[in-house]
Enzyme design. Structure first.
Site, PDB file in Angstrom:
ATOM      1  N   HIS A 225       0.857  -1.183   0.000  1.00  0.00           N
ATOM      2  CA  HIS A 225       0.000   0.000   0.000  1.00  0.00           C
ATOM      3  C   HIS A 225       0.893   1.234   0.000  1.00  0.00           C
ATOM      4  O   HIS A 225       1.786   1.371   0.836  1.00  0.00           O
ATOM      5  CB  HIS A 225      -0.905   0.029   1.227  1.00  0.00           C
ATOM      6  CG  HIS A 225      -1.921   1.129   1.189  1.00  0.00           C
ATOM      7  ND1 HIS A 225      -1.679   2.379   1.719  1.00  0.00           N
ATOM      8  CD2 HIS A 225      -3.185   1.163   0.677  1.00  0.00           C
ATOM      9  CE1 HIS A 225      -2.738   3.140   1.540  1.00  0.00           C
ATOM     10  NE2 HIS A 225      -3.672   2.427   0.919  1.00  0.00           N
ATOM     11  N   GLY A 226       0.668   2.117  -0.970  1.00  0.00           N
ATOM     12  CA  GLY A 226       1.488   3.311  -1.077  1.00  0.00           C
ATOM     13  C   GLY A 226       0.674   4.567  -0.944  1.00  0.00           C
ATOM     14  O   GLY A 226      -0.507   4.550  -0.564  1.00  0.00           O
ATOM     15  N   GLY A 227       1.317   5.697  -1.291  1.00  0.00           N
ATOM     16  CA  GLY A 227       0.649   6.984  -1.130  1.00  0.00           C
ATOM     17  C   GLY A 227      -0.550   7.156  -2.032  1.00  0.00           C
ATOM     18  O   GLY A 227      -1.461   7.928  -1.724  1.00  0.00           O
ATOM     19  N   GLY A 229      -2.472   4.544  -3.002  1.00  0.00           N
ATOM     20  CA  GLY A 229      -3.339   3.382  -2.859  1.00  0.00           C
ATOM     21  C   GLY A 229      -2.555   2.095  -2.996  1.00  0.00           C
ATOM     22  O   GLY A 229      -1.337   2.058  -2.830  1.00  0.00           O
ATOM     23  N   TRP A 230      -3.281   1.028  -3.315  1.00  0.00           N
ATOM     24  CA  TRP A 230      -2.667  -0.290  -3.387  1.00  0.00           C
ATOM     25  C   TRP A 230      -1.863  -0.461  -4.665  1.00  0.00           C
ATOM     26  O   TRP A 230      -2.184   0.103  -5.709  1.00  0.00           O
ATOM     27  CB  TRP A 230      -3.746  -1.366  -3.296  1.00  0.00           C
ATOM     28  CG  TRP A 230      -4.290  -1.511  -1.901  1.00  0.00           C
ATOM     29  CD1 TRP A 230      -5.412  -0.932  -1.393  1.00  0.00           C
ATOM     30  CD2 TRP A 230      -3.696  -2.254  -0.836  1.00  0.00           C
ATOM     31  NE1 TRP A 230      -5.572  -1.265  -0.079  1.00  0.00           N
ATOM     32  CE2 TRP A 230      -4.530  -2.091   0.292  1.00  0.00           C
ATOM     33  CE3 TRP A 230      -2.572  -3.043  -0.722  1.00  0.00           C
ATOM     34  CZ2 TRP A 230      -4.262  -2.682   1.510  1.00  0.00           C
ATOM     35  CZ3 TRP A 230      -2.287  -3.648   0.488  1.00  0.00           C
ATOM     36  CH2 TRP A 230      -3.129  -3.464   1.595  1.00  0.00           C
ATOM     37  N   ILE A 231      -0.814  -1.283  -4.544  1.00  0.00           N
ATOM     38  CA  ILE A 231       0.031  -1.652  -5.679  1.00  0.00           C
ATOM     39  C   ILE A 231      -0.185  -3.137  -5.918  1.00  0.00           C
ATOM     40  O   ILE A 231      -0.160  -3.939  -4.972  1.00  0.00           O
ATOM     41  CB  ILE A 231       1.514  -1.352  -5.387  1.00  0.00           C
ATOM     42  CG1 ILE A 231       1.690   0.145  -5.073  1.00  0.00           C
ATOM     43  CG2 ILE A 231       2.404  -1.753  -6.545  1.00  0.00           C
ATOM     44  CD1 ILE A 231       3.056   0.491  -4.534  1.00  0.00           C
ATOM     45  N   LYS A 247       0.090   0.355 -10.466  1.00  0.00           N
ATOM     46  CA  LYS A 247       0.067   1.329  -9.375  1.00  0.00           C
ATOM     47  C   LYS A 247      -0.974   2.388  -9.671  1.00  0.00           C
ATOM     48  O   LYS A 247      -1.019   2.942 -10.777  1.00  0.00           O
ATOM     49  CB  LYS A 247       1.434   1.984  -9.200  1.00  0.00           C
ATOM     50  CG  LYS A 247       1.460   2.976  -8.050  1.00  0.00           C
ATOM     51  CD  LYS A 247       2.853   3.488  -7.773  1.00  0.00           C
ATOM     52  CE  LYS A 247       2.830   4.438  -6.581  1.00  0.00           C
ATOM     53  NZ  LYS A 247       4.171   4.936  -6.243  1.00  0.00           N
ATOM     54  N   ASP A 347      10.806  11.980  -4.562  1.00  0.00           N
ATOM     55  CA  ASP A 347      10.492  11.213  -3.347  1.00  0.00           C
ATOM     56  C   ASP A 347      11.465  10.055  -3.138  1.00  0.00           C
ATOM     57  O   ASP A 347      11.045   8.910  -2.961  1.00  0.00           O
ATOM     58  CB  ASP A 347       9.055  10.687  -3.441  1.00  0.00           C
ATOM     59  CG  ASP A 347       8.550  10.169  -2.085  1.00  0.00           C
ATOM     60  OD1 ASP A 347       9.106  10.579  -1.049  1.00  0.00           O
ATOM     61  OD2 ASP A 347       7.609   9.353  -2.079  1.00  0.00           O
TER      62      ASP A 347
END
Length: 796
Positions: A225-227, A229-231, A247, A347
């Site tokens: 789970h990333g910034g 949403g889900w990957i 992604k 990032d």
């Protein structure tokens, strides 16, 4: 005569076949068939310590799941511990016979042991060994250090069985407020709206196993789970069922906004670099947009750190400094590539750099944006993002900042990096890592400077200095002197034949080919200082290189005021040009203004922390400016890091130790000068001087002093002068009663037994030899008189 070798169509000429080159001598050996070939001793099974005895054993590399096959791991390729190297058969031939090529001298005539398909038989269809991995140099570490290989990760094993986001990790993507938290016995909501700003949120995976996205990508499950949403992991049904990663790009019910977002991100598909994850496609599915990326089956640096912490019983275990530097060094070309395209990554953090085998790859391009973009959302992570980004946006300098912060996290437990030290670094005096590695601290400090203009100007500039720091760190792990040298892009090599350097023997600056007057300056050449200054007055433009050349020429003439005027003019043009401070330091050194020299060279050291030239100059200034301990540390760094600096640094270290009365330490320092150095003969003479000054009537020390000069080439007269000094000191010691303990052998000094009569004979001979080298009659007479005065008394 026809060749008798099976299958050969050649004829024998001059005793050898004109096709296969085999001898026509009756009974000559014929290459045996694979079935009858005896195995070479190095590959026979069962020998103690042989590769065969380790086959099937688990790999000894940390975290690797492979097994040993043919002496090497079948996953990471590392050699098995204890596996003996294969012994290659060799043949010695007459060196004179190789001067001309012919069938008789060709190496093809040598009968070869069976190997490969010949040994395996005609039915072999694949290679069973992995010896070829030994021929591949590891990419990570730049050949300076070793980074353990990371085993490949099975894609399906990376899928999360029951994907969910822990409540303590649920925060609003817009205002960072806690959301979806429990209240009493009621569990937190996984979907809803932020009570503070109203932003919609969802922590439930939108895709499940078997879903077909874009009519092409079959979802296998969620990876993380990333910034955004889900990957997800998916198979590309249109391209050989290869694994890809999906992604989330934008969750929006507005199709126009989604189309605009996808169009804005299309430039990512043009990014092609071996160190950057590849973007394959952009697709939509049920109102959401997805980036389709290459699957990289490795471990992120964050996962590596977590594994180290787990193996260390839950205590944070940072990477060794050399390994952390190696990771950053390897990925910097990727940043340079993006910056050249006018893009910024935004990032960077340990989560976004994955190691696969002995290579790394930059992943997660969701935050990449154009440098000129002033409108789109900026993605970053607290603790890594540069302080100016919310106000002025992203830039190359803000990417450099994230690299510096990541390096700190890799090297130590950076407590407070998201709080107390959000935009600062821990002070060196309370940070053991920075105390141990001064150059590392200044490298990170420049990366993370509060003002973006004070940071490194490019990823390549950072890479150059980081490589120098890596060399220092690796050298600090070993003892002795560096055996190799690396050319600096900004400094020439220092003088190596002078035991006491003055300003003119310090490394000179390399000219900058990008300077507008570079071509004109090459036509001026290396004139005498006075003539050079006159020539520089005709320069079409007072560029930086013109001002630097003028300043150096002025120092050579002793006009330090004119030199500092030129450097001041340069600093007015460019306040960040540290080369002007280098010339200021040389001018201060010329005037023996050691405080000013220390200040100037210290500033240069902080600007180019990977360079050894400023460290050597600062060491000299500290040695003469009342800071011998700092001087000794800087000298030791230079001597251990680069062979070109070994001699001048060892001389400096010896001076500092000798001044402190540490004769043994001074001798050890001089022993660091390699025999291949031009300064080696001078080091042996200085070694004799140090031993002689600190001998305190110790005959063994005097013997070492005379031995020091015995093995080097010297002027005959100079050698005899050293011999006279040492033997005179030895004779004085013996005549003063330097006795020999009972039951011990009488010592010798340069092969001369330490008895008064023997020393007098040797000293007399040395005086007479020195007299023969004298240039004038007066000196010769004085030396003969000295020989007569010291000779043994006789009855004749």
């Amino acid at each position: 005569m026809k060749c008798q070798q099976p299958g050969c169509t050649g004829s024998v000429q001059d005793g050898y076949c004109d096709v296969c080159g085999m001898s026509a001598t009756p009974g000559a050996s014929v290459s045996p068939s694979p079935s009858s070939s005896p195995a070479p001793p190095s590959t026979t099974a069962g020998g103690p310590g042989s590769a065969a005895t380790l086959d099937g054993q688990p790999c000894g590399q940390a975290g690797c799941t492979g097994t040993i096959d043919d002496g090497y791991c079948d996953v990471c390729g590392s050699p098995a511990t204890g596996a003996s190297a294969a012994v290659a058969a060799s043949s010695q031939s007459d060196p004179m016979s190789t001067r001309t090529g012919s069938a008789r001298t060709s190496a093809s005539r040598i009968q070869s042991a069976a190997v490969g398909s010949t040994r395996a038989g005609t039915s072999a269809t694949r290679r069973s060994g992995s010896a070829s991995r030994r021929m591949r140099a590891a990419r990570l570490g730049a050949g300076l250090t070793v980074v353990p290989a990371a085993p490949a990760v099975d894609a399906l094993k990376a899928v999360i069985p029951n994907p969910s986001v822990p409540e303590d990790k649920r925060t609003c993507s817009k205002c960072d407020s806690p959301i979806g938290r429990s209240k009493g016995d009621q569990p937190g909501r996984s979907e809803g709206f932020c009570p503070k700003c109203g932003q919609e949120f969802s922590f439930t995976p939108k895709l499940g196993a078997g879903d077909l996205v874009g009519g092409q990508y079959e979802v296998a499950g969620a990876l993380a789970h990333g910034g955004l949403g889900w990957i997800y992991l998916a198979r590309d049904r249109n391209v050989s069922n290869r694994w890809v990663v999906l992604k989330g790009l934008l969750n929006s019910g507005d199709p126009d906004a989604l189309a605009a977002a996808i169009a804005e991100q299309q430039f990512l598909a043009q990014v092609e670099h071996p160190l950057i994850v590849e973007i394959y496609n952009f697709v939509t599915h049920e109102g959401a947009g997805y980036i389709v990326m290459e699957w990289v089956g490795g471990r992120s640096l964050k996962q590596i750190l977590k594994r180290r912490m787990k193996d260390n019983n839950g205590v944070y275990d940072p990477l060794p400094v050399d390994q952390a530097l190696a990771y950053i060094l390897e990925v910097l070309p990727a940043f340079g590539y993006l910056h050249d395209l006018g893009l910024v990554y935004c990032d960077f953090k340990p989560d976004n750099l994955i190691q696969v085998g002995d290579a790394v790859k930059l992943i997660d391009l969701g935050g990449v944006r154009r440098i000129t973009d002033e409108d789109s959302a900026i993605f970053g992570t607290v603790g890594y993002q540069a302080p100016e980004v919310p106000v002025v946006g992203t830039s190359i300098a803000s990417d450099i900042y994230t690299i510096g912060r990541t390096l700190v996290v890799l090297c130590m437990e950076f407590r407070g990096y998201q709080g107390t030290y959000l935009h600062t670094l821990p002070p060196p005096e309370s940070t053991p890592l920075f105390q141990m590695h001064d150059s590392l601290y200044w490298l990170i400090a420049k990366c993370c400077a509060p003002d973006p203009a004070d940071r490194f100007g490019s990823a390549e500039e950072l890479r150059t200095q980081l490589l120098g720091v890596l060399r220092e760190v690796v050298a600090a792990k070993t003892s002795g002197t560096a055996l190799t040298s690396a050319a600096s892009p900004v400094f020439e090599a220092p003088a190596t034949s002078a035991s006491a350097l003055d300003w003119s023997q310090l490394p000179d600056l390399r000219p900058d080919p990008s300077d507008p007057q570079y071509s004109w300056l090459t036509s001026v050449g290396d004139a005498e200082p006075a003539e050079l200054i006159k020539a520089l007055e005709q320069a079409p433009e007072e560029s930086a290189e013109v001002l630097l050349r003028r300043a150096r020429a002025a120092i050579a003439l002793g006009d330090t005021a004119a030199a500092t005027a030129s450097t001041a003019q340069l600093l007015t043009q460019d306040p960040w040009d540290w080369r002007a401070l280098w010339l200021d330091g040389l001018a201060a050194m010329k005037e023996e203004d050691w405080e000013a020299a220390k200040a100037a060279f210290s500033a240069v050291h902080r600007q180019v922390p990977g360079e050894l030239g400023p460290k050597l100059a600062l060491a000299i200034a500290c040695e003469n400016g009342g800071l011998p301990e700092i001087a000794e540390g800087l000298y030791a760094t230079c001597a251990a890091t680069d062979a070109a600096y070994a001699a001048p640094a060892a001389f400096g270290m010896a001076r500092v130790r000798a001044a402190a009365g540490d004769t043994a330490g001074a001798v050890r320092a001089l022993d660091l000068v390699p025999t291949t150095s031009r300064g080696y003969p001078e080091s042996r003479q200085l070694r004799a001087d140090v031993l002689l000054a600190g001998s305190q009537d110790d005959l063994a020390v005097l013997d070492q002093a005379l031995t020091s000069i015995a093995s080097v080439r010297m002027d005959p007269g100079e050698r005899q002068r050293y011999t006279v000094r040492i033997l005179r000191h030895a004779l004085d010691s013996v005549t003063k009663g330097a006795g020999v303990p009972a039951g011990t052998a009488r010592p010798t000094v340069g092969g001369v037994e330490a008895r008064e009569d023997a020393l007098r004979d040797a000293l007399e001979n040395a005086y007479r030899a020195l007299a023969r080298e004298a240039d004038n009659l007066g000196d010769r007479v004085l030396l003969v008189n000295e020989a007569n005065a010291v000779r043994n008394r006789t009855l004749v």
